[in-house]
Design a protein around this motif. Structure first.
Motif, PDB file in Angstrom:
ATOM      1  N   LEU A  37       0.836  -1.209   0.000  1.00  0.00           N
ATOM      2  CA  LEU A  37       0.000   0.000   0.000  1.00  0.00           C
ATOM      3  C   LEU A  37       0.869   1.257   0.000  1.00  0.00           C
ATOM      4  CD1 LEU A  37      -2.846  -1.028   2.448  1.00  0.00           C
ATOM      5  CD2 LEU A  37      -2.971  -0.820  -0.036  1.00  0.00           C
ATOM      6  N   ALA A  38       2.008   1.199   0.680  1.00  0.00           N
ATOM      7  CA  ALA A  38       2.925   2.339   0.675  1.00  0.00           C
ATOM      8  C   ALA A  38       3.514   2.565  -0.716  1.00  0.00           C
ATOM      9  CB  ALA A  38       4.031   2.127   1.696  1.00  0.00           C
ATOM     10  N   VAL A  39       3.806   1.490  -1.417  1.00  0.00           N
ATOM     11  CA  VAL A  39       4.295   1.629  -2.793  1.00  0.00           C
ATOM     12  C   VAL A  39       3.210   2.245  -3.675  1.00  0.00           C
ATOM     13  CG1 VAL A  39       5.094   0.347  -4.821  1.00  0.00           C
ATOM     14  CG2 VAL A  39       6.001  -0.192  -2.569  1.00  0.00           C
ATOM     15  N   ALA A  40       1.956   1.870  -3.432  1.00  0.00           N
ATOM     16  CA  ALA A  40       0.851   2.485  -4.176  1.00  0.00           C
ATOM     17  C   ALA A  40       0.774   3.983  -3.870  1.00  0.00           C
ATOM     18  CB  ALA A  40      -0.466   1.808  -3.830  1.00  0.00           C
ATOM     19  N   ALA A  41       0.992   4.350  -2.616  1.00  0.00           N
ATOM     20  CA  ALA A  41       0.993   5.771  -2.256  1.00  0.00           C
ATOM     21  C   ALA A  41       2.139   6.501  -2.948  1.00  0.00           C
ATOM     22  CB  ALA A  41       1.093   5.926  -0.741  1.00  0.00           C
ATOM     23  N   ILE A  42       3.256   5.848  -3.110  1.00  0.00           N
ATOM     24  CA  ILE A  42       4.388   6.455  -3.836  1.00  0.00           C
ATOM     25  C   ILE A  42       3.988   6.712  -5.291  1.00  0.00           C
ATOM     26  CG2 ILE A  42       6.707   5.989  -4.751  1.00  0.00           C
ATOM     27  CD1 ILE A  42       7.313   4.614  -2.074  1.00  0.00           C
ATOM     28  N   PHE A  43       3.296   5.749  -5.900  1.00  0.00           N
ATOM     29  CA  PHE A  43       2.829   5.956  -7.272  1.00  0.00           C
ATOM     30  C   PHE A  43       1.885   7.150  -7.357  1.00  0.00           C
ATOM     31  CE2 PHE A  43       3.721   1.323  -8.271  1.00  0.00           C
ATOM     32  CZ  PHE A  43       4.782   1.610  -9.104  1.00  0.00           C
ATOM     33  N   PHE A  44       0.973   7.254  -6.383  1.00  0.00           N
ATOM     34  CA  PHE A  44       0.061   8.400  -6.373  1.00  0.00           C
ATOM     35  C   PHE A  44       0.833   9.703  -6.214  1.00  0.00           C
ATOM     36  CE2 PHE A  44      -3.315   5.317  -5.395  1.00  0.00           C
ATOM     37  CZ  PHE A  44      -4.285   5.772  -6.260  1.00  0.00           C
ATOM     38  N   ALA A  45       1.835   9.714  -5.338  1.00  0.00           N
ATOM     39  CA  ALA A  45       2.606  10.931  -5.106  1.00  0.00           C
ATOM     40  C   ALA A  45       3.429  11.324  -6.335  1.00  0.00           C
ATOM     41  CB  ALA A  45       3.527  10.749  -3.900  1.00  0.00           C
ATOM     42  N   LEU A  46       3.818  10.339  -7.131  1.00  0.00           N
ATOM     43  CA  LEU A  46       4.604  10.624  -8.334  1.00  0.00           C
ATOM     44  C   LEU A  46       3.744  10.975  -9.538  1.00  0.00           C
ATOM     45  CD1 LEU A  46       7.385   7.902  -8.077  1.00  0.00           C
ATOM     46  CD2 LEU A  46       7.578  10.354  -7.632  1.00  0.00           C
ATOM     47  N   GLY A  47       2.419  10.942  -9.371  1.00  0.00           N
ATOM     48  CA  GLY A  47       1.543  11.329 -10.468  1.00  0.00           C
ATOM     49  C   GLY A  47       1.145  10.190 -11.369  1.00  0.00           C
ATOM     50  N   ALA A  48       1.152   8.973 -10.846  1.00  0.00           N
ATOM     51  CA  ALA A  48       0.727   7.812 -11.622  1.00  0.00           C
ATOM     52  C   ALA A  48      -0.416   7.122 -10.895  1.00  0.00           C
ATOM     53  CB  ALA A  48       1.903   6.862 -11.828  1.00  0.00           C
ATOM     54  N   PRO A  49      -1.615   7.730 -10.902  1.00  0.00           N
ATOM     55  CA  PRO A  49      -2.726   7.135 -10.140  1.00  0.00           C
ATOM     56  C   PRO A  49      -3.176   5.783 -10.680  1.00  0.00           C
ATOM     57  CG  PRO A  49      -3.503   8.978 -11.446  1.00  0.00           C
ATOM     58  CD  PRO A  49      -2.006   8.964 -11.562  1.00  0.00           C
ATOM     59  N   PHE A  50      -3.075   5.573 -11.978  1.00  0.00           N
ATOM     60  CA  PHE A  50      -3.479   4.287 -12.536  1.00  0.00           C
ATOM     61  C   PHE A  50      -2.555   3.178 -12.045  1.00  0.00           C
ATOM     62  CE2 PHE A  50      -3.549   1.045 -15.902  1.00  0.00           C
ATOM     63  CZ  PHE A  50      -4.889   0.718 -15.856  1.00  0.00           C
ATOM     64  N   ALA A  51      -1.262   3.439 -12.025  1.00  0.00           N
ATOM     65  CA  ALA A  51      -0.310   2.450 -11.509  1.00  0.00           C
ATOM     66  C   ALA A  51      -0.540   2.206 -10.019  1.00  0.00           C
ATOM     67  CB  ALA A  51       1.124   2.912 -11.756  1.00  0.00           C
ATOM     68  N   GLY A  52      -0.907   3.251  -9.281  1.00  0.00           N
ATOM     69  CA  GLY A  52      -1.211   3.088  -7.858  1.00  0.00           C
ATOM     70  C   GLY A  52      -2.434   2.224  -7.634  1.00  0.00           C
ATOM     71  N   ILE A  53      -3.467   2.426  -8.434  1.00  0.00           N
ATOM     72  CA  ILE A  53      -4.680   1.614  -8.313  1.00  0.00           C
ATOM     73  C   ILE A  53      -4.393   0.170  -8.695  1.00  0.00           C
ATOM     74  CG2 ILE A  53      -6.978   1.260  -9.306  1.00  0.00           C
ATOM     75  CD1 ILE A  53      -7.197   4.332  -9.422  1.00  0.00           C
ATOM     76  N   LEU A  54      -3.600  -0.030  -9.744  1.00  0.00           N
ATOM     77  CA  LEU A  54      -3.213  -1.396 -10.108  1.00  0.00           C
ATOM     78  C   LEU A  54      -2.417  -2.055  -8.994  1.00  0.00           C
ATOM     79  CD1 LEU A  54      -2.221  -1.188 -13.876  1.00  0.00           C
ATOM     80  CD2 LEU A  54      -4.220  -2.264 -12.864  1.00  0.00           C
ATOM     81  N   GLU A  55      -1.560  -1.313  -8.339  1.00  0.00           N
ATOM     82  CA  GLU A  55      -0.773  -1.839  -7.214  1.00  0.00           C
ATOM     83  C   GLU A  55      -1.694  -2.330  -6.104  1.00  0.00           C
ATOM     84  OE1 GLU A  55       2.717  -2.674  -5.008  1.00  0.00           O
ATOM     85  OE2 GLU A  55       2.625  -1.934  -7.054  1.00  0.00           O
ATOM     86  N   VAL A  56      -2.723  -1.549  -5.806  1.00  0.00           N
ATOM     87  CA  VAL A  56      -3.658  -1.937  -4.740  1.00  0.00           C
ATOM     88  C   VAL A  56      -4.472  -3.150  -5.162  1.00  0.00           C
ATOM     89  CG1 VAL A  56      -5.696  -1.209  -3.459  1.00  0.00           C
ATOM     90  CG2 VAL A  56      -3.788   0.357  -3.728  1.00  0.00           C
ATOM     91  N   ILE A  57      -5.001  -3.139  -6.372  1.00  0.00           N
ATOM     92  CA  ILE A  57      -5.875  -4.227  -6.810  1.00  0.00           C
ATOM     93  C   ILE A  57      -5.093  -5.522  -7.026  1.00  0.00           C
ATOM     94  CG2 ILE A  57      -7.338  -5.043  -8.698  1.00  0.00           C
ATOM     95  CD1 ILE A  57      -8.234  -2.132  -9.049  1.00  0.00           C
TER      96      ILE A  57
END
Length: 171
Positions: A37-57
Motif C-alpha cells: 500500500l505504501a508503494v501504491a501511495a508512492i505511485f500516487f505521489a509521483l503522479g501515476a494514479p493508474f499504476a497506484g490503483i493497479l498496485e492496490v488491486i
C-alpha cells in the motif's frame, strides 16, 4: 508531494523490514500488505494514479490473497491454533494498523490536491501503462505469472501431509 513521497517511502521501508524480521508468517503478510500500500501511495505521489490503483488491486489484493492461501495450506496443526489465538490480541495488530493509518492520511492529502506541487502534476494514464507493460515488458509480465504459479504448486506439494503420500503409494 515531496513530503508525501518521503512519508510513503519511510512507511514502505519500515513495513518491509518488519516483513523480513518477523518470524510469524501472518504478521509478515500483514506488514507486506502495508508495504505494498505504501508503494501504491508512492505511485500516487509521483503522479501515476493508474499504476497506484493497479498496485492496490493486483498486489495488495490478489497476490496477498494467494499468499494467505498458501500460508493456510501449510497449516501445521495444533501448535498453529495456539498461535492463532495469540494473534487475536490487539498488540499484534498495532504497528500494521498505525502504518496503514499514516498511509490513509497521506492518500487523502494527495488525492484532495492539497499536496500538489506548484508546477502541477502530470499523470500517467491507462494507455501509457498498457503500452509499457505489453510492449517491451511483455515477457517479464508473463514470466512473473509463471513464477507465481510455480510457487503455488511447490507450496502445495511441500505442504501435503504424509498420509496423502501414503495413499498414493509413493512411500
Amino acid at each position: 508531494m515531496l513530503y508525501a513521497f518521503y512519508i510513503a517511502a519511510a512507511v514502505a521501508l519500515l513495513a518491509t523490514v518488519r516483513v523480513i524480521t518477523n518470524s510469524n508468517p501472518v504478521h509478515a503478510l500483514l506488514n507486506l500488505i502495508v508495504s505494498l500500500l505504501a508503494v501504491a501511495a508512492i505511485f500516487f505521489a509521483l503522479g501515476a494514479p493508474f499504476a497506484g490503483i493497479l498496485e492496490v488491486i493486483v498486489y495488495a489484493g490478489a497476490i496477498m490473497v494467494l499468499f494467505v492461501f498458501v500460508v493456510m495450506m501449510l497449516n501445521l496443526g495444533d501448535a498453529v491454533v495456539m498461535q492463532e489465538r495469540a494473534w487475536i490480541k490487539p498488540g499484534a495488530w498495532v504497528v500494521p494498523a498505525l502504518l496503514a493509518l499514516v498511509l490513509l492520511a497521506e492518500m487523502v492529502y494527495v488525492l484532495t490536491g492539497m499536496g500538489l506541487h506548484p508546477a502541477g502534476m502530470t499523470t500517467v494514464d491507462a494507455k501509457q501503462v498498457g503500452i509499457a507493460l505489453y510492449g517491451p515488458y511483455l515477457l517479464v509480465v508473463e514470466l512473473a505469472s509463471f513464477l507465481l504459479l510455480a510457487a503455488l504448486v511447490a507450496a502445495y506439494h511441500l505442504g501435503r501431509k504424509d498420509d496423502d503420500k501414503a495413499e498414493s503409494g509413493k512411500i
